[in-house]
Design an enzyme around this catalytic site. Structure first.
Site, short mmCIF file in Angstrom:
data_model
loop_
_atom_site.label_atom_id
_atom_site.label_comp_id
_atom_site.label_asym_id
_atom_site.label_seq_id
_atom_site.Cartn_x
_atom_site.Cartn_y
_atom_site.Cartn_z
N LYS A 270 35.49 40.48 14.43
CA LYS A 270 35.78 39.92 16.37
C LYS A 270 35.94 41.77 16.69
O LYS A 270 37.40 42.55 17.03
CB LYS A 270 36.13 39.18 16.40
CG LYS A 270 36.05 38.51 17.74
CD LYS A 270 34.91 37.85 18.78
CE LYS A 270 35.53 38.01 19.55
NZ LYS A 270 33.95 37.60 20.93
N CYS B 4 29.86 43.55 26.24
CA CYS B 4 29.91 42.32 26.09
C CYS B 4 29.93 41.88 27.46
O CYS B 4 30.57 42.39 28.34
CB CYS B 4 31.73 41.93 26.22
SG CYS B 4 31.94 40.67 26.13
#
Ligand code: RRO
Length: 334
Positions: free
Chosen positions: A49, A141
């Site tokens: 992640k 993101c």
């Protein structure tokens, strides 16, 4: 054991991958147990992640949903970069190395260029450095409140990739870059022109790009309650899975046609079957990341998709990925 007749191994910027399918940063890659499950699966590498310097809890719940699209599944998320911190993932890497020789790719997503550079400084000094195959810098993101997406701000992106690629860590480690989906031809030209001087073949450190992250500003709407399905950021989130599959194919193809041959293109977006993986490789992907389907199915998805890919290759008489990689033909004129 993989059947040996059809070879689906590959090299990603010099990193040997036993299987061309690997997990994407994000789904099931936050905890040590999740990373260990990936390490124990057929995934060709373990991708973490995206990390920040300090732990983040992420956005408020609900922040993930799935939406059927025909017989496929789209996802929308507004996770907000929850992660256990960079030091957690470097320690996880050292622990994983005791049980698995699999390449480890650390994703980072600092909230500023300075935070990214601080994380690279940390990695340079870390004893985990030797076991780190690549650092994948996420500039895409869509979900951090108040933080516009770097990958769509091309002057900022140019500064970020230049400064990052010059970092000492990348003298002997591979740099990867996770890009957002682009939608218009001038972006592909401009981003490729920006990245090509950083290619390893030109003395730079950029080994690969991932095409692509989720597509931002998606909104899942619940008709019964007449409310958004997600809570954070007014309900908006990044769409993935089936919704971005065709964009991933297009982005891979566009970048493969423009990038220096020494910069690999990794396909990511809506891969749920061997055929989906095949199509991305046909468009020029070196290897393929699986995100939403990994979230849905768990780490057994890699073996299933690999077996489907091998079966398809066998049917077509292909023995290795090189037999068809990048060989997509344009339909003949009628
Ligand atoms: O954590 C997220 O909200 C997130 C990230 Br860092 C990303 O890169 N892509 C995405 O869809 N969600």
């Amino acid at each position: 054991m993989q059947p040996m007749d059809v070879d689906i191994s590959c090299k990603l910027a010099g990193i040997p991958l036993s299987c061309c399918l690997l997990n994407a940063s994000g789904p099931r890659s936050k905890s040590f147990e999740q990373l260990a499950a990936v390490a124990g699966s057929w995934s060709g590498a373990v991708v973490s992640k995206s990390a920040t310097l300090n732990e983040r809890l992420g956005n408020d719940l609900p922040r993930y949903t799935e939406v059927p699209l025909g017989d496929r599944t789209a996802s929308v998320n507004s996770e907000g970069l929850p992660n256990h911190s960079l030091s957690f993932y470097t320690e996880a890497l050292v622990r994983l190395r005791e049980v698995s020789p699999k390449p480890f790719i650390l994703s980072i997503s600092g909230l500023s260029l300075d935070e990214n550079l601080q994380m690279l400084d940390y990695l340079e000094q870390s004893s985990a450095r030797a076991h780190l195959s690549a650092v994948e810098v996420n500039v895409a993101c869509p979900n951090v409140p108040g933080k516009p997406l770097v990958g769509y701000d091309l002057p900022q992106l140019a500064e970020v990739v230049r400064r990052i690629s010059e970092h000492r860590l990348f003298r002997d480690r591979v740099l990867g870059l996770k890009l957002p989906p682009y939608l218009d031809a001038p972006f592909f030209d401009q981003v490729a022109n920006m990245l090509n001087p950083l290619a390893r073949a030109k003395g730079g450190s950029l080994g690969y790009v991932v095409c692509c992250n989720t597509l931002g500003s998606a909104l899942a709407v619940d008709v019964d309650s007449e409310a958004t399905v997600l809570h954070p950021k007014g309900g908006f989130g990044g769409a993935g899975g089936a919704l971005v599959r065709l964009l991933a194919l297009g982005n891979v193809r566009h970048f493969r046609q423009r990038l220096d041959a020494s910069i690999a293109v990794v396909g990511c977006g809506g891969v749920a079957s061997g055929e989906d993986a095949f199509a991305l490789i046909l468009c020029g992907a070196t290897c393929v990341q699986v995100a939403t389907q990994h979230h849905i199915e768990g780490s057994r998805c890699f073996q299933r998709i690999a077996a489907e890919l091998q079966q398809l290759m066998r049917r077509k008489g292909y023995l290795s990925l090189a037999d068809f990689r990048g060989k997509l033909r344009v339909a003949a004129k009628l």
